[in-house]
Design a protein around this motif. Structure first.
Motif, PDB file in Angstrom:
ATOM      1  N   GLY A  36      76.548  -4.687  57.009  1.00 18.92           N
ATOM      2  CA  GLY A  36      76.613  -3.894  58.580  1.00 18.92           C
ATOM      3  C   GLY A  36      75.043  -3.962  58.499  1.00 18.92           C
ATOM      4  O   GLY A  36      74.304  -3.410  59.008  1.00 18.92           O
ATOM      5  N   ASN A  56      69.297  -3.663  60.798  1.00 22.69           N
ATOM      6  CA  ASN A  56      70.826  -3.046  61.284  1.00 22.69           C
ATOM      7  C   ASN A  56      71.635  -4.125  61.632  1.00 22.69           C
ATOM      8  O   ASN A  56      71.171  -4.012  63.558  1.00 22.69           O
ATOM      9  N   GLY A  58      74.828  -3.693  61.780  1.00 21.38           N
ATOM     10  CA  GLY A  58      76.537  -2.925  63.129  1.00 21.38           C
ATOM     11  C   GLY A  58      76.326  -2.614  63.877  1.00 21.38           C
ATOM     12  O   GLY A  58      75.514  -2.984  64.542  1.00 21.38           O
ATOM     13  N   ASP A  59      77.395  -1.954  64.354  1.00 27.53           N
ATOM     14  CA  ASP A  59      77.178  -1.238  65.336  1.00 27.53           C
ATOM     15  C   ASP A  59      77.382   0.414  65.478  1.00 27.53           C
ATOM     16  O   ASP A  59      77.385   1.252  66.712  1.00 27.53           O
ATOM     17  N   HIS A  60      76.587   1.114  64.761  1.00 24.98           N
ATOM     18  CA  HIS A  60      76.525   2.298  64.568  1.00 24.98           C
ATOM     19  C   HIS A  60      74.951   2.691  64.031  1.00 24.98           C
ATOM     20  O   HIS A  60      74.166   1.282  62.847  1.00 24.98           O
ATOM     21  N   PRO A  85      71.304   0.408  66.339  1.00 23.80           N
ATOM     22  CA  PRO A  85      72.170  -1.221  66.296  1.00 23.80           C
ATOM     23  C   PRO A  85      70.736  -2.513  66.247  1.00 23.80           C
ATOM     24  O   PRO A  85      70.098  -1.569  67.451  1.00 23.80           O
TER      25      PRO A  85
END
Length: 110
Positions: A36, A56, A58-60, A85
């Motif tokens: 991520g 980042n 990722g999705d969080h 993100p």
């Protein structure tokens, strides 16, 4: 008998509350960068100035900090940096003496 039982119950509740409050405030688990995040590191030609940057992907939300391992001098740590993100940010440090031996990123999920 009843008042003895009541005082034992109150004592147990107070003890449980104390134990629960003793848990660390940083409940998030630190980990090395994974899939991520995309992190890069660089050290200047003189070997004493280093930079770490993480993105980042990722999705969080995550937080990242950098540790600059110095030879004979004390190691340096950046503060935690929150990244949404798509965001990227980094830290830098200058080690005296023998310079930077390595740069480490620590990540925790939010």
């Amino acid at each position: 008998m009843r008042s003895k039982l009541r005082s034992l119950t109150v004592g147990a509740l107070l003890l449980a509350g104390t134990v629960l409050q003793a848990a660390p405030a940083e409940a998030a688990v630190m980990r090395p960068p994974g899939s991520g995040e995309s992190c890069t590191y660089s050290v200047a030609a003189d070997g004493k100035y280093g930079t770490g940057i993480c993105k980042n992907v990722g999705d969080h939300m995550i937080e990242v900090k950098f540790i600059f391992v110095c030879g004979w001098a004390p190691d340096l740590e950046s503060p935690w940096i929150a990244l949404a993100p798509g965001e990227s940010d980094g830290g830098h440090g200058t080690c005296g003496g023998t310079g930077i031996g390595s740069i480490i990123a620590e990540v925790r999920d939010l």
